[in-house]
Design a protein around this motif. Sequence first.
Motif, mmCIF file in Angstrom:
data_model
loop_
_atom_site.group_PDB
_atom_site.id
_atom_site.type_symbol
_atom_site.label_atom_id
_atom_site.label_comp_id
_atom_site.label_asym_id
_atom_site.label_seq_id
_atom_site.Cartn_x
_atom_site.Cartn_y
_atom_site.Cartn_z
ATOM 1 N N MET A 231 -46.995 -38.736 21.187
ATOM 2 C CA MET A 231 -47.775 -37.683 20.520
ATOM 3 C C MET A 231 -46.856 -36.624 19.921
ATOM 4 O O MET A 231 -47.033 -36.204 18.769
ATOM 5 C CB MET A 231 -48.718 -37.019 21.518
ATOM 6 C CG MET A 231 -49.945 -37.814 21.865
ATOM 7 S SD MET A 231 -51.034 -36.837 22.934
ATOM 8 C CE MET A 231 -52.340 -38.023 23.231
ATOM 9 N N TYR A 232 -45.875 -36.214 20.707
ATOM 10 C CA TYR A 232 -44.957 -35.175 20.230
ATOM 11 C C TYR A 232 -44.157 -35.675 19.035
ATOM 12 O O TYR A 232 -43.951 -34.934 18.063
ATOM 13 C CB TYR A 232 -44.023 -34.752 21.364
ATOM 14 C CG TYR A 232 -43.113 -33.595 21.001
ATOM 15 C CD1 TYR A 232 -43.628 -32.406 20.484
ATOM 16 C CD2 TYR A 232 -41.731 -33.684 21.172
ATOM 17 C CE1 TYR A 232 -42.806 -31.347 20.147
ATOM 18 C CE2 TYR A 232 -40.897 -32.632 20.844
ATOM 19 C CZ TYR A 232 -41.439 -31.471 20.326
ATOM 20 O OH TYR A 232 -40.616 -30.410 20.001
ATOM 21 N N GLN A 233 -43.733 -36.938 19.074
ATOM 22 C CA GLN A 233 -42.973 -37.503 17.962
ATOM 23 C C GLN A 233 -43.831 -37.562 16.702
ATOM 24 O O GLN A 233 -43.365 -37.253 15.601
ATOM 25 C CB GLN A 233 -42.461 -38.894 18.321
ATOM 26 C CG GLN A 233 -41.391 -39.415 17.378
ATOM 27 C CD GLN A 233 -40.165 -38.522 17.319
ATOM 28 O OE1 GLN A 233 -39.702 -38.020 18.349
ATOM 29 N NE2 GLN A 233 -39.633 -38.303 16.128
ATOM 30 N N ALA A 234 -45.093 -37.968 16.860
ATOM 31 C CA ALA A 234 -46.009 -38.003 15.714
ATOM 32 C C ALA A 234 -46.198 -36.606 15.147
ATOM 33 O O ALA A 234 -46.264 -36.419 13.923
ATOM 34 C CB ALA A 234 -47.357 -38.598 16.135
ATOM 35 N N TYR A 235 -46.267 -35.627 16.031
ATOM 36 C CA TYR A 235 -46.393 -34.226 15.588
ATOM 37 C C TYR A 235 -45.159 -33.815 14.784
ATOM 38 O O TYR A 235 -45.283 -33.251 13.689
ATOM 39 C CB TYR A 235 -46.582 -33.319 16.797
ATOM 40 C CG TYR A 235 -46.593 -31.854 16.454
ATOM 41 C CD1 TYR A 235 -47.737 -31.261 15.918
ATOM 42 C CD2 TYR A 235 -45.464 -31.064 16.647
ATOM 43 C CE1 TYR A 235 -47.754 -29.915 15.580
ATOM 44 C CE2 TYR A 235 -45.469 -29.716 16.311
ATOM 45 C CZ TYR A 235 -46.616 -29.139 15.778
ATOM 46 O OH TYR A 235 -46.625 -27.813 15.443
ATOM 47 N N LEU A 236 -43.976 -34.097 15.319
ATOM 48 C CA LEU A 236 -42.744 -33.710 14.637
ATOM 49 C C LEU A 236 -42.632 -34.346 13.260
ATOM 50 O O LEU A 236 -42.130 -33.739 12.315
ATOM 51 C CB LEU A 236 -41.528 -34.106 15.483
ATOM 52 C CG LEU A 236 -41.316 -33.345 16.799
ATOM 53 C CD1 LEU A 236 -40.127 -33.934 17.543
ATOM 54 C CD2 LEU A 236 -41.109 -31.857 16.562
ATOM 55 N N GLU A 237 -43.109 -35.587 13.152
ATOM 56 C CA GLU A 237 -43.011 -36.334 11.892
ATOM 57 C C GLU A 237 -44.179 -36.054 10.956
ATOM 58 O O GLU A 237 -44.271 -36.665 9.887
ATOM 59 C CB GLU A 237 -42.931 -37.832 12.201
ATOM 60 C CG GLU A 237 -41.669 -38.228 12.963
ATOM 61 C CD GLU A 237 -41.675 -39.682 13.403
ATOM 62 O OE1 GLU A 237 -42.684 -40.381 13.126
ATOM 63 O OE2 GLU A 237 -40.689 -40.113 14.016
ATOM 64 N N ASP A 238 -45.060 -35.155 11.336
ATOM 65 C CA ASP A 238 -46.253 -34.841 10.548
ATOM 66 C C ASP A 238 -47.076 -36.094 10.281
ATOM 67 O O ASP A 238 -47.671 -36.266 9.213
ATOM 68 C CB ASP A 238 -45.874 -34.167 9.222
ATOM 69 C CG ASP A 238 -47.077 -33.512 8.541
ATOM 70 O OD1 ASP A 238 -48.018 -33.115 9.259
ATOM 71 O OD2 ASP A 238 -47.078 -33.417 7.298
ATOM 72 N N ASP A 239 -47.115 -36.970 11.272
ATOM 73 C CA ASP A 239 -47.891 -38.208 11.171
ATOM 74 C C ASP A 239 -49.308 -37.912 11.666
ATOM 75 O O ASP A 239 -49.644 -38.166 12.820
ATOM 76 C CB ASP A 239 -47.231 -39.304 12.006
ATOM 77 C CG ASP A 239 -47.967 -40.636 11.933
ATOM 78 O OD1 ASP A 239 -48.964 -40.724 11.186
ATOM 79 O OD2 ASP A 239 -47.549 -41.578 12.637
ATOM 80 N N ARG A 240 -50.121 -37.378 10.780
ATOM 81 C CA ARG A 240 -51.455 -36.920 11.181
ATOM 82 C C ARG A 240 -52.354 -38.081 11.596
ATOM 83 O O ARG A 240 -53.099 -37.977 12.570
ATOM 84 C CB ARG A 240 -52.088 -36.113 10.043
ATOM 85 C CG ARG A 240 -51.197 -34.950 9.625
ATOM 86 C CD ARG A 240 -51.762 -34.090 8.513
ATOM 87 N NE ARG A 240 -50.698 -33.247 7.959
ATOM 88 C CZ ARG A 240 -50.902 -32.133 7.279
ATOM 89 N NH1 ARG A 240 -52.132 -31.704 7.062
ATOM 90 N NH2 ARG A 240 -49.885 -31.435 6.802
ATOM 91 N N ALA A 241 -52.264 -39.185 10.867
ATOM 92 C CA ALA A 241 -53.069 -40.351 11.220
ATOM 93 C C ALA A 241 -52.632 -40.919 12.567
ATOM 94 O O ALA A 241 -53.467 -41.302 13.399
ATOM 95 C CB ALA A 241 -52.952 -41.417 10.134
ATOM 96 N N LEU A 243 -51.089 -39.291 15.039
ATOM 97 C CA LEU A 243 -51.452 -38.364 16.103
ATOM 98 C C LEU A 243 -52.944 -38.435 16.394
ATOM 99 O O LEU A 243 -53.364 -38.429 17.561
ATOM 100 C CB LEU A 243 -51.043 -36.937 15.712
ATOM 101 C CG LEU A 243 -51.291 -35.848 16.761
ATOM 102 C CD1 LEU A 243 -50.617 -36.187 18.088
ATOM 103 C CD2 LEU A 243 -50.804 -34.494 16.246
ATOM 104 N N GLU A 244 -53.739 -38.530 15.343
ATOM 105 C CA GLU A 244 -55.186 -38.651 15.537
ATOM 106 C C GLU A 244 -55.522 -39.916 16.313
ATOM 107 O O GLU A 244 -56.378 -39.903 17.216
ATOM 108 C CB GLU A 244 -55.909 -38.668 14.191
ATOM 109 C CG GLU A 244 -57.415 -38.817 14.321
ATOM 110 C CD GLU A 244 -58.127 -38.842 12.977
ATOM 111 O OE1 GLU A 244 -59.269 -39.339 12.930
ATOM 112 O OE2 GLU A 244 -57.542 -38.380 11.978
ATOM 113 N N LYS A 245 -54.841 -41.012 15.996
ATOM 114 C CA LYS A 245 -55.097 -42.273 16.699
ATOM 115 C C LYS A 245 -54.751 -42.150 18.170
ATOM 116 O O LYS A 245 -55.490 -42.628 19.048
ATOM 117 C CB LYS A 245 -54.287 -43.393 16.053
ATOM 118 C CG LYS A 245 -54.551 -44.771 16.659
ATOM 119 C CD LYS A 245 -53.781 -45.845 15.921
ATOM 120 C CE LYS A 245 -54.053 -47.219 16.528
ATOM 121 N NZ LYS A 245 -53.289 -48.284 15.820
ATOM 122 N N LEU A 246 -53.647 -41.495 18.493
ATOM 123 C CA LEU A 246 -53.246 -41.294 19.885
ATOM 124 C C LEU A 246 -54.226 -40.390 20.626
ATOM 125 O O LEU A 246 -54.520 -40.599 21.808
ATOM 126 C CB LEU A 246 -51.840 -40.696 19.947
ATOM 127 C CG LEU A 246 -50.693 -41.638 19.591
ATOM 128 C CD1 LEU A 246 -49.409 -40.864 19.333
ATOM 129 C CD2 LEU A 246 -50.476 -42.660 20.699
#
Length: 319
Positions: A231-241, A243-246
């Motif tokens: 989750m934190y990695q997705a946040y750092l990478e601005d991977d909104r999709a 992060l939402e999936k997680l």
Amino acid sequence: MKNKRFVTKVFAAAFVFASLFITSCASSGNGEKAKLIEEDSRLFWRIDGTDKNGNPSSIYIQGTFHLADEQSYPISEQVVSVFKNADRVYGELASDDWPAVQNKVVTLMTQSYKEGRNILDYLTEEEQAKLITLFQGEKNLEPYKAYEPWVINSSVTAAIYLVTGLDAQSGIDNWLESTNLEMGRKTLGLDDLQTQLNLVRYGDYNTQLAFLKGTLSEYPFVDTIDQLVQMYQAYLEDDRAGLEKLLNGDTEDDLETIPVSIYEKYYKDMILNRNTKWAKTFKKLLKEGGTTFVFAGSAHFLGPDSVFEIMKSQGVLDF
């Protein structure tokens, strides 16, 4: 591996799938819907609308991750510029309430220590063994027996977060709040203090016990920690999709340990009810005009029950 770990969801404040039926058809001040724009900066959005006099009105929203490390910095120049020049700033909690939080939580912990119910009577030998392992140096759980389950659960989750190397003090929320105070401004609150405290000490004894057992069922927390790091990695990478999936993945395995009724009520109190209230606040801020900067947990702005989706259902927002 389970798709969603219970402890991760406790942290992220994004639990079950629930439907929200909104019958309101309110609109913005001039009859036109406000527009939601995804900015290039990490988990950053802008809502453009008009105030009650038909003048431009904007809300900038910085989604945050409540645990962080140095990788969350520096904050983008765009975000800092908007933040410093905003007419008003909102966080989950107002500046006047921040100093009281720690003292209030300590008071709640003290009040929760009551002779009578013994938590050891409700935990299996295996669950007790897990706690002794987690509370390094403890030979037995006698010092904890009279505490309400939420206190012990908080200690367990704190131990899990420690393993990740992330901590709340490094969070962007803290940086924005302290910087705002240094600028001589006070943050306004999307929630009041009591709402936040009710979430810290959530539910009756049986509800708290169910949460504690749900947490312990994930021991030794390898998958839980992995999900949190993802989750934190997705946040750092601005991977909104991503992060939402997680945040909104399957919860089938969690329901083996947590009753559906408890899940649904907690979700409504933690996410749906608060997001619905925040959507109303956002609508009011658009009518007031000027520029508003909001920072709050990213989970509130992702998924089918996000603040944005609620505003869209109400006919206030278009995207």
